[in-house]
Design a protein around this motif. Structure first.
Motif, PDB file in Angstrom:
ATOM      1  N   ALA A 224     -53.447   3.058  -7.184  1.00 14.98           N
ATOM      2  CA  ALA A 224     -53.783   4.320  -6.538  1.00 14.98           C
ATOM      3  C   ALA A 224     -55.145   4.325  -5.863  1.00 14.98           C
ATOM      4  N   GLY A 225     -55.989   3.311  -6.124  1.00 15.69           N
ATOM      5  CA  GLY A 225     -57.341   3.377  -5.584  1.00 15.69           C
ATOM      6  C   GLY A 225     -58.021   4.640  -6.087  1.00 15.69           C
TER       7      GLY A 225
ATOM      8  N   THR B  45     -53.622   6.868   2.192  1.00 10.96           N
ATOM      9  CA  THR B  45     -53.882   8.062   1.384  1.00 10.96           C
ATOM     10  C   THR B  45     -55.257   8.588   1.782  1.00 10.96           C
ATOM     11  N   LEU B  46     -55.317   9.144   2.968  1.00  9.82           N
ATOM     12  CA  LEU B  46     -56.579   9.537   3.579  1.00  9.82           C
ATOM     13  C   LEU B  46     -57.153  10.771   2.888  1.00  9.82           C
ATOM     14  N   GLY B  47     -58.453  10.948   3.063  1.00 10.51           N
ATOM     15  CA  GLY B  47     -59.128  12.104   2.510  1.00 10.51           C
ATOM     16  C   GLY B  47     -60.361  11.714   1.728  1.00 10.51           C
TER      17      GLY B  47
ATOM     18  N   ARG C 216     -52.024   2.604 -11.708  1.00 12.53           N
ATOM     19  CA  ARG C 216     -53.318   1.988 -12.001  1.00 12.53           C
ATOM     20  C   ARG C 216     -54.349   2.607 -11.066  1.00 12.53           C
ATOM     21  N   CYS C 217     -55.280   3.356 -11.665  1.00 13.02           N
ATOM     22  CA  CYS C 217     -56.309   4.059 -10.906  1.00 13.02           C
ATOM     23  C   CYS C 217     -57.594   3.240 -10.879  1.00 13.02           C
TER      24      CYS C 217
ATOM     25  N   VAL D  46     -56.657   3.806   1.244  1.00 11.01           N
ATOM     26  CA  VAL D  46     -55.268   3.418   1.040  1.00 11.01           C
ATOM     27  C   VAL D  46     -54.964   3.257  -0.443  1.00 11.01           C
ATOM     28  N   SER D  47     -53.698   3.375  -0.768  1.00 10.58           N
ATOM     29  CA  SER D  47     -53.151   2.968  -2.052  1.00 10.58           C
ATOM     30  C   SER D  47     -52.142   1.861  -1.765  1.00 10.58           C
TER      31      SER D  47
END
Length: 223
Positions: free
Chosen positions: A158-159, A138-140, A200-201, A146-147
């Motif tokens: 979700a990181g 999940t770049l950016g 989970r964030c 990553v997630s």
């Protein structure tokens, strides 16, 4: 059918009054896998919370770092004083964690560097008691952010790809903390394609929202 009881989230620190950090322990046959740690000084909180799934710091055999910022990775060096766990990160993040490059958000300072034992590529799957845990790029937010998806349990770790510390129960990445916002929003689209019941964030912790809300976020960025 769902095995969320094997996935434990707990607060490990606070980078601002309204912004907490959340580590996750996922149970495996070998002991816990930790996903992110927390900032420098957060290992004491980890030690307390790991007692809930009847584990100790020394039982941790793998640590997955979702990205190189000081809030998820700052406590790594202290953690490794208690365990000989393998440290894993996306290969694009490894040089920052290991001290070969300064963290991208340099205002946070240089946390103690730690060697990365495993620089993984896209699509790696880690066996857990909650089901296979798959790495989702999940770049950016960071070059190798990553997630992790535990599809059999309907859980997304979700990181920093999504956050839950604002007015909305689940939101997309924050522009002020995201160097490549357009790329990060494209990553939300990747998460929207998964079947998720519970998120989970790293910032905000547990959210009982999943695919429907993530698709709403993705649709907002397309409109």
């Amino acid at each position: 059918m769902r095995r969320r009881t094997h996935v434990h989230a707990f607060t490990t620190g606070r980078v601002r009054r309204d912004r907490t950090t959340t580590a996750v322990a996922v149970e495996t046959d070998r002991g816990p896998v930790l996903v992110d740690i927390g900032p420098v000084g957060s290992v004491g909180a980890l030690e307390v919370h790991l007692e809930a799934p009847s584990s100790d710091l020394e039982d941790v055999w793998l640590v997955v770092v979702t990205h190189n910022d000081g809030d998820p990775a700052g406590g790594l060096a202290e953690l490794l004083e208690h365990t000989d766990a393998v440290v894993a990160a996306h290969r694009e993040e490894a040089p920052y964690v290991a001290g070969e490059r300064d963290p991208i958000k340099s205002g946070e300072g240089r946390y103690p560097p730690v060697d990365v034992d495993l620089g993984f590529a896209d699509g790696v799957r880690i066996p857990t008691l909650a089901g296979p845990m798959a790495v989702v790029p999940t770049l950016g937010h960071a070059p190798g952010n990553v997630s992790l998806s535990v599809s059999e349990s309907g859980v997304l770790l979700a990181g920093d790809a999504l956050v839950a510390d604002g007015e909305a129960p689940l939101s997309g990445p924050k522009p002020e903390f995201t160097p490549e916002m357009a790329r990060a929003l494209e990553s939300v689209g990747k998460l929207a394609a998964l079947e998720i019941e519970h998120t989970r964030c790293y910032h905000g912790g547990d959210v009982d929202r999943g695919s429907d809300r993530i698709r709403e976020i993705d649709n907002e960025r397309r409109s």
